[in-house]
Structures are given as structure tokens and as C-alpha cells.
Enzyme design. Sequence first.
Site, mmCIF file in Angstrom:
data_model
loop_
_atom_site.group_PDB
_atom_site.id
_atom_site.type_symbol
_atom_site.label_atom_id
_atom_site.label_comp_id
_atom_site.label_asym_id
_atom_site.label_seq_id
_atom_site.Cartn_x
_atom_site.Cartn_y
_atom_site.Cartn_z
ATOM 1 N N LYS A 203 62.022 88.952 34.740
ATOM 2 C CA LYS A 203 62.758 88.543 35.933
ATOM 3 C C LYS A 203 63.586 89.711 36.463
ATOM 4 C CE LYS A 203 62.398 83.663 35.128
ATOM 5 N NZ LYS A 203 62.997 82.371 34.807
ATOM 6 N N ARG A 238 59.750 81.320 26.928
ATOM 7 C CA ARG A 238 58.615 81.362 27.861
ATOM 8 C C ARG A 238 58.417 82.820 28.260
ATOM 9 N NH1 ARG A 238 57.863 81.365 33.364
ATOM 10 N NH2 ARG A 238 56.178 80.091 34.191
HETATM 11 C C1 PT1 Z 1 61.740 79.252 33.610
HETATM 12 C C2 PT1 Z 1 60.697 79.425 34.582
HETATM 13 C C3 PT1 Z 1 59.742 78.368 34.694
HETATM 14 N N1 PT1 Z 1 60.606 80.512 35.376
HETATM 15 C C4 PT1 Z 1 60.839 77.173 33.014
HETATM 16 N N2 PT1 Z 1 59.834 77.266 33.894
HETATM 17 C C5 PT1 Z 1 59.604 80.606 36.283
HETATM 18 N N3 PT1 Z 1 60.929 76.065 32.207
HETATM 19 C C6 PT1 Z 1 58.664 79.565 36.391
HETATM 20 C C7 PT1 Z 1 63.231 86.796 39.369
HETATM 21 O O1 PT1 Z 1 64.474 86.777 39.491
HETATM 22 O O2 PT1 Z 1 62.681 80.151 33.444
HETATM 23 N N4 PT1 Z 1 61.781 78.139 32.856
HETATM 24 N N5 PT1 Z 1 58.741 78.470 35.605
HETATM 25 C C8 PT1 Z 1 59.513 81.831 37.158
HETATM 26 N N6 PT1 Z 1 60.639 81.905 38.016
HETATM 27 C C9 PT1 Z 1 61.250 83.108 38.397
HETATM 28 C C10 PT1 Z 1 62.593 83.107 38.742
HETATM 29 C C11 PT1 Z 1 60.552 84.300 38.353
HETATM 30 C C12 PT1 Z 1 63.231 84.289 39.067
HETATM 31 C C13 PT1 Z 1 61.170 85.497 38.688
HETATM 32 C C14 PT1 Z 1 62.531 85.509 39.043
HETATM 33 O O3 PT1 Z 1 62.565 87.840 39.465
#
Ligand code: PT1
Length: 262
Positions: A203, A238
Site C-alpha cells: 500500500k 493478506r
Molecule cells: C484489506 C484490503 C482488502 N485491501 C481486506 N480486504 C485491499 N480484508 C482490498 C494504497 O493506499 O486491507 N483488507 N481488499 C486493497 N486496498 C487498497 C487500499 C490498496 C489502499 C492500496 C491502497 O495504496
Amino acid sequence: MGIVNVTPDSFSDGGRYFGSGDALIHARKLVKQGAGVIDIGGESTRPGAVPVSVDQELDRVLPVVEALAADGVLVSIDTSKPQVMQEAVQAGACLINDVFALRQPGALEMAASLQANVILMHMQGTPRTMQDQPSYKDVVMEIRNFLTQRIEACHAAGLDRSRLLVDPGFGFGKTREHNCTLLGGLGQLAECGAPLVVGISRKSFVRALARSCEPEDVKEVSALLALLAVERGAAIVRVHDVGLTKRFLDIRHDLKLFSPVH
Ligand code: PT1
């Protein structure tokens, strides 16, 4: 938990375009590397992402869910849509991973009628706008209260507490400071009484902490933070880089094994 995005837009976390066939090959690789669960998503929820239709999401994820479940792999479906929950569970998914914590219309009722296992994740806002102006008085307490309320709502709808997991939602309506505070406060979130799931891998705040956008640096820091999260009580991490993360976690495990006083 290994991440498999069946989406065309996971470029900024180093993912490629995955059609269902590519996604399946990738998922099997993650299983070989030691993933205990594979999380399959057909709709991006990263900051700025726009929703996709039910049919498009189903076309992307169902073939992958079916094939992996037939392999005997534990499959989690990353969705907020009731119809996708239903068809994925019928195709063999054993866990629903919902970044909206079953707050979309019909989702709570669907999860209850399926008697599914569910990850309830915290998010402030919606993916499209969540990074505009995230704001909290006390980020750890507010998230803990939210997750506790969602557990209660699920319980009231007929989902047994033993089916629920919680996730603070790193990067979902949070500044870098919020994310770092949350990482420090994970222990307090474990007090929700449900197993804690943490998703930090690749992230943007990890890139900031790595002080680098080099893929190798971001992978290494992601794995280090996953290890820290487990040390602070996470039951599931994850991650994209299953092999590397597993190496770190195996070493942690051996440390405890060889030194009972640790
Ligand atoms: C997570 C999650 C998810 N994250 C769960 N499911 C994502 N349970 C998708 C960035 O800041 O943490 N927990 N499903 C992906 N989401 C992001 C959010 C991807 C922020 C990238 C960022 O770069």
C-alpha cells in the site's frame, strides 16, 4: 492469505492484468508458496477505484473460485455485492471478505442466509473518495467501536460470532499517520473478540515508509510489516508476496520453538 486480483487496474501495487486463466495460475503459485487462503477479488477497491457491474465481477471471479475450490484450496471472495457473495459461496468460497463490512443493501441478509464466514473491514467513505480528507479524533478507538458495532449487527441478523473476523482497513480513508497509529494499536483491536485480519501489502503508506518505490524494497518492507502485525496479534495477514512473508513468519515461529522463554 494470498491476494489474487482478477482486475485490469492493479498496476500500482505491481500486479499485472489478470484474466481468469492467469489468475488461476498465479493463485496456484501462491498456494505452493504456503498461502493458507486465497482472496479473490474482481473489483478494485484501491483509492480512486470505480465500481464494476455485478455481471462483470461474476465473470471475472467465478471461474477462479470454482477451480481453486475443486483443488481443495480455501477460497475467500473479496466483494461487497450480495449476488457475488451468493454465487461465490455456492461455487465453493468459504469466506466473504467485505471492505464495506456488510453495509451495502442486502449484504447482511445475504451473508446471514448463507451462514457464511465474514471479514468485516473498516473504511471511512468509499474507495472513490476515501483519501480526500480522512479525519478521526481517535483512530484506534473509532475503528474498534465501528467493528464492535458491525459484530453486533451481524449477530442480530443471525450470524454467529464464531463466523466473524475483523480488519481495521489499512489505507481505506486513512492518512499515513492514521495507518501508523493503527499499526501501533493493533493489540487494542484484538479486544473486539474476533480474529484480526490485516492487509498492508504494497500500500502507498508502505512505499512511504520504505522511502522507495523500488518493487524489491516495497516487498521487503511489506513482509516486515506483516511480521510486525502478527507479533501484535494479527491472525491472518493478506499479502501479495506469500513466499517472502512466509519465510519471515517461519523464522518467528522457529524462534519461539527453540526458545520457550521467548
Ligand atoms: C484489506 C484490503 C482488502 N485491501 C481486506 N480486504 C485491499 N480484508 C482490498 C494504497 O493506499 O486491507 N483488507 N481488499 C486493497 N486496498 C487498497 C487500499 C490498496 C489502499 C492500496 C491502497 O495504496
